[in-house]
Design a protein around this motif. Structure first.
Motif, short mmCIF file in Angstrom:
data_model
loop_
_atom_site.label_atom_id
_atom_site.label_comp_id
_atom_site.label_asym_id
_atom_site.label_seq_id
_atom_site.Cartn_x
_atom_site.Cartn_y
_atom_site.Cartn_z
N ILE A 90 0.87 -1.17 0.00
CA ILE A 90 0.00 0.00 0.00
C ILE A 90 0.90 1.22 0.00
N ASP A 91 0.82 2.01 -1.06
CA ASP A 91 1.79 3.08 -1.23
C ASP A 91 1.06 4.36 -1.62
N GLY A 92 1.83 5.42 -1.81
CA GLY A 92 1.26 6.68 -2.27
C GLY A 92 0.33 7.32 -1.26
N TRP A 93 -0.47 8.23 -1.72
CA TRP A 93 -1.43 8.96 -0.90
C TRP A 93 -2.74 8.17 -0.93
N THR A 94 -2.85 7.22 -0.01
CA THR A 94 -3.93 6.23 -0.04
C THR A 94 -4.68 6.23 1.27
N ASP A 95 -6.01 6.35 1.18
CA ASP A 95 -6.89 6.22 2.34
C ASP A 95 -7.74 4.96 2.18
N ILE A 96 -7.73 4.10 3.19
CA ILE A 96 -8.52 2.88 3.19
C ILE A 96 -9.41 2.90 4.42
N GLY A 97 -10.69 2.62 4.23
CA GLY A 97 -11.66 2.73 5.31
C GLY A 97 -11.62 1.58 6.29
N GLU A 98 -12.73 1.39 6.96
CA GLU A 98 -12.83 0.40 8.04
C GLU A 98 -13.27 -0.97 7.52
N ARG A 99 -12.81 -2.00 8.21
CA ARG A 99 -13.26 -3.39 8.02
C ARG A 99 -13.02 -3.90 6.60
N CYS A 100 -11.96 -3.45 5.97
CA CYS A 100 -11.61 -3.97 4.65
C CYS A 100 -10.67 -5.17 4.80
N GLU A 101 -10.58 -5.98 3.74
CA GLU A 101 -9.65 -7.11 3.69
C GLU A 101 -8.83 -7.01 2.42
N LEU A 102 -7.50 -6.97 2.58
CA LEU A 102 -6.59 -6.94 1.44
C LEU A 102 -5.77 -8.22 1.47
N HIS A 103 -5.95 -9.04 0.46
CA HIS A 103 -5.36 -10.37 0.43
C HIS A 103 -3.97 -10.34 -0.22
N PRO A 104 -3.22 -11.46 -0.15
CA PRO A 104 -1.83 -11.45 -0.59
C PRO A 104 -1.62 -10.92 -2.00
N PHE A 105 -0.57 -10.12 -2.13
CA PHE A 105 -0.08 -9.55 -3.39
C PHE A 105 -0.99 -8.49 -3.97
N VAL A 106 -1.90 -7.95 -3.17
CA VAL A 106 -2.64 -6.75 -3.57
C VAL A 106 -1.69 -5.56 -3.61
N SER A 107 -1.88 -4.70 -4.61
CA SER A 107 -1.09 -3.47 -4.72
C SER A 107 -2.04 -2.29 -4.86
N VAL A 108 -2.03 -1.41 -3.88
CA VAL A 108 -2.92 -0.24 -3.86
C VAL A 108 -2.07 1.03 -3.75
N GLY A 109 -2.42 2.03 -4.56
CA GLY A 109 -1.77 3.32 -4.44
C GLY A 109 -0.53 3.50 -5.28
N GLY A 110 -0.25 2.55 -6.17
CA GLY A 110 0.88 2.72 -7.07
C GLY A 110 0.61 3.84 -8.07
N PRO A 111 1.65 4.37 -8.69
CA PRO A 111 1.46 5.48 -9.62
C PRO A 111 0.62 5.07 -10.83
N PRO A 112 -0.10 6.01 -11.42
CA PRO A 112 -0.92 5.69 -12.58
C PRO A 112 -0.06 5.26 -13.77
N GLN A 113 -0.59 4.36 -14.57
CA GLN A 113 0.09 3.96 -15.80
C GLN A 113 -0.27 4.95 -16.89
N HIS A 114 0.33 6.10 -16.80
CA HIS A 114 -0.02 7.24 -17.67
C HIS A 114 1.27 7.98 -18.01
N VAL B 196 -8.75 6.56 -2.78
CA VAL B 196 -9.64 6.59 -1.62
C VAL B 196 -10.56 5.37 -1.70
N ILE B 197 -10.49 4.52 -0.70
CA ILE B 197 -11.29 3.29 -0.63
C ILE B 197 -12.15 3.36 0.62
N GLY B 198 -13.43 3.03 0.47
CA GLY B 198 -14.38 3.12 1.58
C GLY B 198 -14.30 1.94 2.53
N HIS B 199 -15.45 1.62 3.12
CA HIS B 199 -15.53 0.60 4.16
C HIS B 199 -16.00 -0.75 3.60
#
Length: 269
Positions: A45-69, A80-83
């Motif tokens: 989990i990288d970058g400027w990332t907000d993750i809410g409550e009661r979430c589950e992130l399973h192995p090898f998930v990548s959140v908040g990486g730079p855009p492919q642009h 920004v990820i909610g609950h």
């Protein structure tokens, strides 16, 4: 906090007291994670990332990486990820671009199955299901309670309305209105209402009947989009559902997914 000894959590990251971070996971400097969220092993989990409550992130998930642009220059854009979201193995969620508004967002109570990709500047609603290896290009918007089938690819800037369904192995290149379903592999086509899904969500027979009648006006009357929408507004003004479809169609920029003929539709009764 329950942080595994092999996890790397930046001292400036903000984690609620009961957040769990599993083995070999990495949490970056600008990350915020809400109460009850579980980050399992090997998650990044990288970058400027907000993750809410009661979430589950399973192995090898990548959140908040730079855009492919190609125009991204390291700006502090966000995810920004909610609950109550579940992100299964190898899901990727990229940060936004400045040009696209600066935020990639995911609402509440969504289920993203293995290998789902959410690109920059996407905006996902609530109670969505994205099946295995569904891939969203940039700037896509998906309404509440929609379902995206496995191995489907959605073109950039496409909008998918609430309660819509995209079948497996589809390539969707134009907007899919609320309550509709699309299928057909390359250049997916619209196959009438998502009737089974609407029934499962408690839509009454009267609501579904009004949508079916409006479908004939909107997609089989032979009129241009603007003319068909005008006729539907005049004929079904008492139906908020039809008005929602009409408003969605009025906002299209990529055009509306083409409807197949009735003989091909095989519509559920």
């Amino acid at each position: 906090m329950n942080i595994h000894p092999t996890a790397v959590v930046h001292p400036k990251a903000v984690l609620a007291d009961d957040v769990e971070v599993g083995a070999y996971s990495v949490v970056g400097e600008h990350v915020r994670i809400g109460a009850g969220t579980r980050v399992l092993s090997h998650v990044c989990i990288d970058g400027w990332t907000d993750i809410g409550e009661r979430c589950e992130l399973h192995p090898f998930v990548s959140v908040g990486g730079p855009p492919q642009h190609m125009q991204y220059k390291g700006e502090p854009t966000k995810v920004v990820i909610g609950h109550d979201n579940i992100l299964r193995e190898y899901v990727t969620v990229n940060r936004a671009t400045v040009q696209g508004g600066g935020v990639t967002s995911i609402g509440d109570s969504n289920f993203l199955m293995a290998y789902v990709h959410v690109a920059h500047d996407c905006h996902l609603g609530n109670h969505l299901i994205l099946a295995n290896a569904a891939s969203l290009a940039g700037h896509i918007t998906i309404g509440d309670h929609a379902i995206i089938g496995g191995l489907s690819g959605i073109h950039q800037f496409v909008r998918i309305g609430a309660y819509a369904m995209v079948g497996g192995c589809c390539a969707l290149g134009q907007d899919l209105p609320p309550f509709m379903r699309a299928a057909g592999g390359y250049r997916a086509r619209m196959y009438g209402l998502n009737s089974i899904g609407l029934r499962r969500h408690g839509f009454s027979s009267e609501r579904i009947a009004a949508l079916k009648k409006s479908y004939e006006v909107l997609f089989r009357s032979g009129h241009r989009v603007a003319e068909a929408v005008k006729l539907a507004r005049e004929s079904f003004s008492a139906s908020p559902d039809v008005m929602q479809v009409a408003a969605f169609m009025e906002g299209t920029k990529r055009g509306i997914c083409r409807s197949v003929g009735k003989e091909q539709e095989g519509e559920e009764e």
